[in-house]
Design an enzyme around this catalytic site. Structure first.
Site, PDB file in Angstrom:
ATOM      1  CG  ASP A   1      -1.654   1.218   1.508  1.00 43.01           C
ATOM      2  OD1 ASP A   1      -2.369   1.677   0.597  1.00 43.01           O
ATOM      3  OD2 ASP A   1      -1.535   1.765   2.625  1.00 43.01           O
TER       4      ASP A   1
ATOM      5  CG  ASP B   1      -8.874   3.931  -1.817  1.00 36.09           C
ATOM      6  OD1 ASP B   1      -9.648   3.734  -0.854  1.00 36.09           O
ATOM      7  OD2 ASP B   1      -7.641   3.930  -1.692  1.00 36.09           O
TER       8      ASP B   1
ATOM      9  CD  GLU C   1      -1.766   2.377  -3.673  1.00 36.52           C
ATOM     10  OE1 GLU C   1      -2.180   3.296  -4.409  1.00 36.52           O
ATOM     11  OE2 GLU C   1      -1.428   2.558  -2.493  1.00 36.52           O
TER      12      GLU C   1
END
Length: 493
Positions: free
Chosen positions: A294, A393, A341
């Site tokens: 992440d 998201d 990411e």
């Protein structure tokens, strides 16, 4: 580790159908694995499995190591004889099958899990004793943290009495003794979580389905990690943050996103050989087959916001650990497939770091339609990447189309050959499947043709997220055949 050409679906465990208020490790999870196999998929991507705290976000957890007790299958506890089917059926988890009512879940699940623990005689279970011993290095602190938090009525640890907040030894001894059974209860929950998740993962792997997990870049301030390891974070002498995490203003928010997580003390972590990170990834490696890192850009530089700032506008870029950490993680765990990411505000230095690390980055199709030079359009891809319709998201594809600008829709009409929302949805799925990306991942909602009602998270919005659930029976045999045909047509089965 390079991936073969393949396809997968993004669906949080919490979004599985279930009669008990939230998706969990119940029969519905096994049924979804079977559906993925029928649909020709290779990967099931999930969100972090941690214990959620305020806001119910899987990215704000009480521990980087513990699992979420909400995911424990109540049916499995009934089979063990520590709960009855009638007790579970009587519980009120809310009336909506496509929504998670966290307040009811907290009360009802908690009551049933405590009942199961009281009947378990877990202290005489050899497998439980072995689990506690094996995981002692994080489990002791976590279970005590949760027990003490309960004693202080759920308050964050920085508001506890000074002796236990600062972990003075007499206080630690006192609470371990005083809250013995409460500590054991939290260890019991972790034992059950681990037992059930290992069983589900083994089943998925036996069907040829690999699990993609997610490591949040940061931990929550109100976590066992920050309480037990204050020297590894940017905290003052009273263990209060001096700076917190976030991102500057971007396309999601004009004031940036003020996450509020404590920032790492990278120099202290490096001096320790990044031991905490090694243990963190080691734990994750037992639960998943691939790991999404992440907020990858923070490994190069992270946005530091002074503690007390009202928005993330006030902040500055600070240097991250870079290859010093990535080299350690890829070296210690070469068997793990990592995904970077690499979204957000990127610089040449971030791109260079990803290339040097050798990790595949992410390409999000919903970001692509500003014009022909947009790097997220598939004609710009190199094969070593992962293509997504959208992430957790983002909106669903239909929701994206509904809220796209006229310019984006006009360009999408030419690029996709699609003139309306439904043809755009199908074309975007075909575009991702047909790309040169090693792996194509779609949100399950995009195959289900859901609009914004299926959105999982809106970044920067504190409430109302992480609630969507797939309706019972939505993953049909007909849909599996449709997805498989598309996946096979582009050589991804």
């Amino acid at each position: 580790m390079k991936m073969q050409r393949s396809a997968g679906i993004l669906l949080p465990v919490s979004s599985l159908p279930s009669p008990y208020g939230i998706g969990c490790f119940s029969q519905e999870a096994y049924d979804f694995v079977d559906w993925l196999k029928e649909a020709g998929q290779t990967y099931w991507q999930i969100l972090p499995l941690g214990v959620t705290s305020y806001g119910d976000s899987p990215y704000q957890s009480f521990s980087a190591f513990a699992g979420n007790p909400y995911f424990i299958s109540l049916d499995a506890l009934v089979e063990e004889g520590v709960l009855t089917a009638a007790e579970c059926k009587k519980a009120n988890f809310g009336r909506k099958a496509d929504d998670i009512d966290y307040s009811r879940l907290y009360a009802e699940r908690g009551r049933l899990l405590r009942l199961a623990y009281s009947r378990s005689d877990i202290g005489h279970n050899e497998a439980f004793t072995a689990f506690c011993e094996k995981n002692k290095w994080w489990l002791d602190d976590f279970a005590l943290f949760m027990a003490v938090k309960g004693r202080f009525e759920g308050k964050p640890w920085i508001e506890w009495a000074e002796d236990i907040r600062l972990r003075w030894q007499p206080a630690m001894d006192y609470y371990r003794r005083e809250l013995y059974f409460e500590v054991e209860y939290h260890k019991y929950l972790q034992f059950k979580f681990d037992q059930q998740w290992r069983r589900l993962k083994a089943y998925a792997n036996s069907k040829g389905i690999r699990i993609i997990g997610d490591i949040p870049i940061y931990v929550a301030l109100d976590s066992a990690d920050a309480w037990a390891n204050p020297g590894l974070f940017q905290l003052d002498k009273d263990n209060i943050p001096t700076a917190v995490a976030g991102v500057p203003p971007d396309g999601f928010s004009p004031t940036g996103q003020l996450w509020g997580n404590p920032l790492y003390n990278w120099s202290a972590m490096k001096a320790d050989g990044f031991g905490w990170w090694i243990r963190r990834v080691e734990g994750a490696a037992t639960r998943v087959d691939a790991l999404r890192l992440d907020h990858f850009r923070a490994f190069e530089s992270y946005w530091a916001v002074p503690a007390g700032a009202k928005t993330a506008k006030e902040g500055a870029w600070e240097k991250g650990p870079g290859m010093d950490l990535l080299r350690v993680l890829t070296g210690w765990f070469p068997q793990i497939t990592y995904i970077a990411e690499d979204l957000g505000i990127l610089t040449d230095a971030v791109h260079q770091l990803r290339e040097e690390s050798g990790l595949p980055g992410m390409k999000v199709l919903e970001f692509a339609f500003s014009g022909p030079d947009n790097a997220y359009l598939p004609h710009h891809y190199a094969p070593h990447c992962i293509c997504y319709t959208g992430t957790h998201d983002n909106d669903t594809v239909l929701g994206w189309y509904d809220h796209a600008t006229e310019q984006e829709r006009a360009f999408a009409a030419v690029y996709l050959g699609a003139k309306d929302r439904e043809s755009a949805r199908k074309a975007l799925l075909r575009l991702g499947q047909g790309s040169v990306a090693e792996l194509f991942v779609a949100q399950m909602q995009d195959y289900l043709a859901l609009g914004s009602e299926g959105r999982i998270n809106v970044p920067g919005v504190a409430e109302g997220n992480w609630r969507w659930r797939m309706a019972p029976g939505a993953a049909t045999k007909e849909l599996a055949a449709e997805v498989r045909a598309l996946t096979a047509a582009f050589g991804r089965c």
